[in-house]
Scaffold this motif. Sequence first.
Motif, PDB file in Angstrom:
ATOM      1  N   LYS A 154      35.062  25.348 -18.425  1.00 29.29           N
ATOM      2  CA  LYS A 154      36.340  25.056 -19.073  1.00 29.29           C
ATOM      3  C   LYS A 154      36.288  25.264 -20.583  1.00 29.29           C
ATOM      4  O   LYS A 154      37.162  25.873 -21.157  1.00 29.29           O
ATOM      5  CB  LYS A 154      36.782  23.636 -18.753  1.00 29.29           C
ATOM      6  N   ASN A 155      35.272  24.741 -21.230  1.00 29.50           N
ATOM      7  CA  ASN A 155      35.195  24.863 -22.685  1.00 29.50           C
ATOM      8  C   ASN A 155      33.919  25.549 -23.143  1.00 29.50           C
ATOM      9  O   ASN A 155      33.563  25.474 -24.320  1.00 29.50           O
ATOM     10  CB  ASN A 155      35.295  23.474 -23.334  1.00 29.50           C
ATOM     11  N   LYS A 156      33.228  26.210 -22.242  1.00 29.44           N
ATOM     12  CA  LYS A 156      31.959  26.843 -22.605  1.00 29.44           C
ATOM     13  C   LYS A 156      32.066  28.350 -22.435  1.00 29.44           C
ATOM     14  O   LYS A 156      32.762  28.848 -21.566  1.00 29.44           O
ATOM     15  CB  LYS A 156      30.826  26.303 -21.737  1.00 29.44           C
ATOM     16  N   SER A 157      31.343  29.042 -23.281  1.00 26.88           N
ATOM     17  CA  SER A 157      31.276  30.493 -23.143  1.00 26.88           C
ATOM     18  C   SER A 157      29.840  30.927 -23.374  1.00 26.88           C
ATOM     19  O   SER A 157      29.038  30.197 -23.962  1.00 26.88           O
ATOM     20  CB  SER A 157      32.229  31.182 -24.125  1.00 26.88           C
ATOM     21  N   GLU A 158      29.528  32.108 -22.882  1.00 28.01           N
ATOM     22  CA  GLU A 158      28.182  32.655 -23.014  1.00 28.01           C
ATOM     23  C   GLU A 158      28.302  34.092 -23.489  1.00 28.01           C
ATOM     24  O   GLU A 158      29.100  34.859 -22.959  1.00 28.01           O
ATOM     25  CB  GLU A 158      27.468  32.586 -21.660  1.00 28.01           C
ATOM     26  N   ILE A 159      27.513  34.430 -24.493  1.00 27.49           N
ATOM     27  CA  ILE A 159      27.530  35.775 -25.060  1.00 27.49           C
ATOM     28  C   ILE A 159      26.362  36.560 -24.472  1.00 27.49           C
ATOM     29  O   ILE A 159      25.238  36.060 -24.409  1.00 27.49           O
ATOM     30  CB  ILE A 159      27.412  35.731 -26.595  1.00 27.49           C
ATOM     31  N   PHE A 160      26.639  37.787 -24.065  1.00 31.54           N
ATOM     32  CA  PHE A 160      25.613  38.675 -23.531  1.00 31.54           C
ATOM     33  C   PHE A 160      25.535  39.900 -24.436  1.00 31.54           C
ATOM     34  O   PHE A 160      26.551  40.530 -24.713  1.00 31.54           O
ATOM     35  CB  PHE A 160      25.939  39.089 -22.098  1.00 31.54           C
ATOM     36  N   LYS A 161      24.317  40.210 -24.894  1.00 29.97           N
ATOM     37  CA  LYS A 161      24.123  41.387 -25.750  1.00 29.97           C
ATOM     38  C   LYS A 161      23.340  42.440 -24.979  1.00 29.97           C
ATOM     39  O   LYS A 161      22.360  42.121 -24.302  1.00 29.97           O
ATOM     40  CB  LYS A 161      23.362  41.002 -27.014  1.00 29.97           C
ATOM     41  N   HIS A 162      23.782  43.671 -25.088  1.00 29.83           N
ATOM     42  CA  HIS A 162      23.130  44.780 -24.395  1.00 29.83           C
ATOM     43  C   HIS A 162      21.724  44.935 -24.953  1.00 29.83           C
ATOM     44  O   HIS A 162      21.523  44.931 -26.174  1.00 29.83           O
ATOM     45  CB  HIS A 162      23.935  46.079 -24.561  1.00 29.83           C
ATOM     46  N   SER A 184      28.156  44.006 -26.765  1.00 37.28           N
ATOM     47  CA  SER A 184      28.157  42.608 -26.345  1.00 37.28           C
ATOM     48  C   SER A 184      29.475  42.261 -25.643  1.00 37.28           C
ATOM     49  O   SER A 184      30.475  42.954 -25.794  1.00 37.28           O
ATOM     50  CB  SER A 184      27.958  41.673 -27.542  1.00 37.28           C
ATOM     51  N   PHE A 185      29.428  41.186 -24.868  1.00 45.88           N
ATOM     52  CA  PHE A 185      30.647  40.620 -24.320  1.00 45.88           C
ATOM     53  C   PHE A 185      30.448  39.128 -24.122  1.00 45.88           C
ATOM     54  O   PHE A 185      29.326  38.638 -24.024  1.00 45.88           O
ATOM     55  CB  PHE A 185      31.122  41.327 -23.042  1.00 45.88           C
ATOM     56  N   THR A 186      31.551  38.405 -24.113  1.00 47.98           N
ATOM     57  CA  THR A 186      31.529  36.954 -23.982  1.00 47.98           C
ATOM     58  C   THR A 186      32.289  36.568 -22.729  1.00 47.98           C
ATOM     59  O   THR A 186      33.424  36.992 -22.535  1.00 47.98           O
ATOM     60  CB  THR A 186      32.190  36.288 -25.204  1.00 47.98           C
ATOM     61  N   ILE A 220      21.398  40.472 -22.245  1.00 49.33           N
ATOM     62  CA  ILE A 220      20.630  39.250 -22.429  1.00 49.33           C
ATOM     63  C   ILE A 220      21.551  38.124 -22.924  1.00 49.33           C
ATOM     64  O   ILE A 220      22.355  38.311 -23.832  1.00 49.33           O
ATOM     65  CB  ILE A 220      19.480  39.478 -23.437  1.00 49.33           C
ATOM     66  N   SER A 221      21.384  36.935 -22.348  1.00 49.11           N
ATOM     67  CA  SER A 221      22.191  35.771 -22.700  1.00 49.11           C
ATOM     68  C   SER A 221      21.793  35.213 -24.056  1.00 49.11           C
ATOM     69  O   SER A 221      20.605  35.193 -24.407  1.00 49.11           O
ATOM     70  CB  SER A 221      22.015  34.686 -21.635  1.00 49.11           C
ATOM     71  N   ASN A 222      22.764  34.705 -24.795  1.00 53.55           N
ATOM     72  CA  ASN A 222      22.454  34.040 -26.061  1.00 53.55           C
ATOM     73  C   ASN A 222      21.895  32.637 -25.829  1.00 53.55           C
ATOM     74  O   ASN A 222      21.293  32.055 -26.731  1.00 53.55           O
ATOM     75  CB  ASN A 222      23.697  33.958 -26.957  1.00 53.55           C
ATOM     76  N   LEU A 223      22.046  32.097 -24.628  1.00 51.24           N
ATOM     77  CA  LEU A 223      21.568  30.754 -24.328  1.00 51.24           C
ATOM     78  C   LEU A 223      20.114  30.731 -23.865  1.00 51.24           C
ATOM     79  O   LEU A 223      19.418  29.739 -24.048  1.00 51.24           O
ATOM     80  CB  LEU A 223      22.446  30.105 -23.252  1.00 51.24           C
TER      81      LEU A 223
END
Length: 143
Positions: free
Chosen positions: A130-138, A123-125, A51-54
Motif C-alpha cells: 500500500k505505501n511501499k515501493s521497491e526500485i530495481f536497477k538494471h 531502472s523502474f519502481t 537488482i533491488s534497492n532493498l
Amino acid sequence: MKKQLIIILSLGIFLILILFLVFRNSFFNETPTIKYSKLNKQKTIVQGEWISNLDSLSGISIRENKIAFFKNMEFTSDDIYEYQIIDSIHQSNGRDIKVGEFLMMKDFKDTICYQIMNRNDSSFTLKTDKNKSEIFKHKAFKK
C-alpha cells in the motif's frame, strides 16, 4: 413600487428557470467514466537482471516475455511468469486518460499485478505494498 419589485423578481426567477432548463444538460449531463486497460505501447522491459534497492542479492530476471523474482541470486521454475505491461485508462467525454501503468504476471494458476511508479531503460519502481515501493536497477547500468 411593490408591484414593480414583484414583477422584476418574477421575471428574474422566470429567466433563471428558462436558462436552467436550456443549459441543464451542460451542468448535469456528465458522461460516465469508462475504465479499461490496454496493452502498453512499449510492451517489454529491457532484458537482463534488475537488482533491488532493498537487497542487492534480490531482484528480477527478464527474458523475452518471461519474468522471475529471485532471492540470494536464485529462483526456481515456480518463480517464472509470463508478463505484460498494461495501461489503466479512464475514458470520459471522448478523452482517454492514462491513470496508471501495471506489471501483470501470469502463470497457469495465478495472476499478480504491481503498479509501475516509473520506468526507463536503467531502472523502474514497483509499488509492492500500500505505501511501499521497491526500485530495481538494471545490472548493466548499476554503479
